[in-house]
Design a protein around this motif. Structure first.
Motif, short mmCIF file in Angstrom:
data_model
loop_
_atom_site.label_atom_id
_atom_site.label_comp_id
_atom_site.label_asym_id
_atom_site.label_seq_id
_atom_site.Cartn_x
_atom_site.Cartn_y
_atom_site.Cartn_z
N MET A 1 0.84 -1.19 0.00
CA MET A 1 0.00 0.00 0.00
C MET A 1 0.88 1.25 0.00
N THR A 2 0.44 2.27 -0.73
CA THR A 2 1.16 3.54 -0.77
C THR A 2 0.49 4.52 0.15
N ASP A 3 1.30 5.26 0.90
CA ASP A 3 0.76 6.21 1.85
C ASP A 3 0.00 7.32 1.14
N ALA A 4 -0.99 7.80 1.83
CA ALA A 4 -1.71 8.97 1.34
C ALA A 4 -0.79 10.19 1.42
N ALA A 5 -0.68 10.91 0.31
CA ALA A 5 0.22 12.07 0.27
C ALA A 5 0.05 12.78 -1.06
N TRP A 6 0.78 13.89 -1.18
CA TRP A 6 0.82 14.62 -2.45
C TRP A 6 1.92 14.03 -3.33
N TYR A 7 1.59 13.79 -4.62
CA TYR A 7 2.53 13.27 -5.59
C TYR A 7 2.47 14.12 -6.85
N PRO A 8 3.53 14.09 -7.70
CA PRO A 8 3.43 14.78 -8.99
C PRO A 8 2.19 14.32 -9.75
N ASP A 9 1.44 15.29 -10.26
CA ASP A 9 0.17 14.98 -10.93
C ASP A 9 0.42 14.19 -12.20
N GLU A 15 0.91 20.65 -10.67
CA GLU A 15 2.20 20.16 -10.17
C GLU A 15 2.02 18.91 -9.31
N LEU A 16 1.04 18.94 -8.41
CA LEU A 16 0.83 17.86 -7.46
C LEU A 16 -0.64 17.45 -7.45
N ARG A 17 -0.87 16.18 -7.18
CA ARG A 17 -2.23 15.67 -7.00
C ARG A 17 -2.24 14.78 -5.76
N TYR A 18 -3.35 14.81 -5.01
CA TYR A 18 -3.42 14.08 -3.75
C TYR A 18 -3.88 12.65 -3.99
N TYR A 19 -3.11 11.70 -3.46
CA TYR A 19 -3.44 10.28 -3.50
C TYR A 19 -3.86 9.88 -2.08
N ASP A 20 -5.10 9.36 -1.90
CA ASP A 20 -5.65 9.14 -0.55
C ASP A 20 -5.29 7.79 0.04
N SER A 22 -5.66 4.90 -1.64
CA SER A 22 -6.29 3.87 -2.46
C SER A 22 -6.57 4.36 -3.87
N GLN A 23 -6.71 5.67 -4.05
CA GLN A 23 -6.98 6.19 -5.38
C GLN A 23 -6.60 7.67 -5.43
N TRP A 24 -6.44 8.14 -6.67
CA TRP A 24 -6.20 9.56 -6.88
C TRP A 24 -7.49 10.35 -6.56
N THR A 25 -7.30 11.57 -6.12
CA THR A 25 -8.45 12.43 -5.87
C THR A 25 -8.43 13.60 -6.84
N GLU A 26 -9.43 14.45 -6.78
CA GLU A 26 -9.50 15.62 -7.65
C GLU A 26 -8.74 16.82 -7.09
N HIS A 27 -8.15 16.67 -5.91
CA HIS A 27 -7.45 17.78 -5.26
C HIS A 27 -6.04 17.91 -5.83
N VAL A 28 -5.72 19.12 -6.34
CA VAL A 28 -4.42 19.37 -6.95
C VAL A 28 -3.83 20.62 -6.33
N SER A 29 -2.52 20.80 -6.59
CA SER A 29 -1.81 21.97 -6.08
C SER A 29 -0.78 22.41 -7.10
N THR A 30 -0.75 23.72 -7.39
CA THR A 30 0.25 24.31 -8.28
C THR A 30 0.74 25.61 -7.65
N THR A 52 4.69 6.55 -10.92
CA THR A 52 5.57 5.48 -10.52
C THR A 52 5.83 5.49 -9.03
N GLN A 53 5.74 6.65 -8.40
CA GLN A 53 5.99 6.68 -6.98
C GLN A 53 4.90 6.00 -6.16
N VAL A 54 3.75 5.72 -6.80
CA VAL A 54 2.73 4.93 -6.10
C VAL A 54 3.25 3.53 -5.88
#
Length: 325
Positions: A1-9, A15-20, A22-30, A52-54
């Motif tokens: 399992m991959t930790d919930a965190a911000w990863y490159p979108d 720039e970044l998208r939040y992975y909760d 279990s899945q990607w979310t619609e929350h992004v950050s630039t 790939t970091q997932v």
């Protein structure tokens, strides 16, 4: 399992998208600013932008559905190259919300020009003074280059007596009062700034070189001892008491110990001196205009006693000769 965190979108929309987890979310950050963006990347870019970091094909499938099944994480890692190696299994660090430097690099923002913290008067560099406003203080009119916080500026005339003295003597010290809460940045034509701390003492300074001083100091415009009106007069601003004063010089000054030997300075190059010194004005009859730069008659200030004299490596702006057509 991959930790919930911000990863490159992986969609390239931010720039970044939040992975909760279990899945990607619609929350992004630039640029440190968070928003939302739907998960609708073109299928042709799924392989290139695979997260790939997932760290697992299952996570990719969870994010993009069946279209990603044929794109294992290893293939995506090859596309990412050094970026994938850099991130590995570690989540990317999200920029803090409101980061003023997000997405920008360079020497201006690498820290070397960052604000220097401290209470009271603090040099930011050789030519810029920052004063954290706790107690009100006086500053040269027009010297403020920036301020932060709730700061007020007001004209500071100094009373009728000082106004008349300035009008008669030409001693150029026009002040403004500064008060409130915040930080004030002061400078004067990129001159070098020096801070002196007075402890129940006094100093005489050419008004052109006074940048700012604490309200705890008493100031006045006084005739330099030994400089009579017949010689053109010589007036300085005196500061007495306990507090700080910021003095400017054109270039790196030299500080002379007048107690070591008789000391003489050009009237245009001297910045100030401790009030314990006795002064007189001396005319160089034999040297004429060879000593100092002037109008043909050279005067020097002579110092005697125990104290110091501040001299700058400049005699003021050179007046260009008149041209004739």
């Amino acid at each position: 399992m991959t930790d919930a965190a911000w990863y490159p979108d992986p969609t390239g929309q931010a720039e970044l998208r939040y992975y909760d987890g279990s899945q990607w979310t619609e929350h992004v950050s630039t640029g440190g600013q968070q928003s939302t963006a739907p998960l609708t990347p073109p299928q042709a870019t799924v392989e290139q932008e695979a997260p790939t970091q997932v760290g697992s094909a299952q996570a990719v499938q969870a994010a993009y559905g069946e279209s990603a099944q044929a794109q294992p994480a290893q293939a995506a890692s090859a596309q990412y190259g050094q970026q994938a190696a850099q991130y590995g299994q570690q989540p990317a660090q999200a920029q803090p919300a409101g980061d003023p430097f997000a997405g920008i690099s360079g020497d201006l923002i690498d820290g070397r020009f960052a604000e220097i913290q401290g209470d009271g008067a603090v040099l930011q560099n050789k030519r810029l003074l920052r004063v954290r406003v706790g107690e009100p203080f006086q500053a040269r009119q027009g010297s403020m280059v920036a301020y932060q916080g709730n700061v007020q500026f007001k004209y500071q005339g100094g009373g009728v007596g000082k106004f008349l003295k300035k009008a008669v003597t030409g001693e150029g010290l026009s002040l403004m009062g500064v008060e409130g809460q915040g930080d004030v940045f002061l400078a004067d034509a990129a001159k070098e700034v020096h801070i002196l701390q007075l402890n129940n003492s006094g100093i005489s300074i050419n008004g052109d070189h006074v940048l700012a001083f604490s309200n705890s100091l008493q100031w006045n415009i006084e005739r330099v001892q030994g400089a009579g009106m017949l010689t053109g007069g010589l007036f300085n601003t005196t500061l007495r008491g306990t507090g700080w004063v910021a003095v400017t010089t054109e270039g790196d000054p030299v500080v002379l110990n007048a107690g070591e030997a008789p000391t003489f300075t050009d009237t245009n190059a001297v910045v100030g001196w401790s009030l314990g010194l006795q002064t007189s004005l001396q005319k160089s009859f034999t040297a004429g205009a060879l000593i100092g730069r002037g109008s043909g008659e050279a005067f020097q200030v002579a110092f005697h006693g125990q104290g110091f004299v501040i001299v700058q490596p400049s005699e003021g702006g050179v007046v260009p000769p008149h041209s004739h057509s």
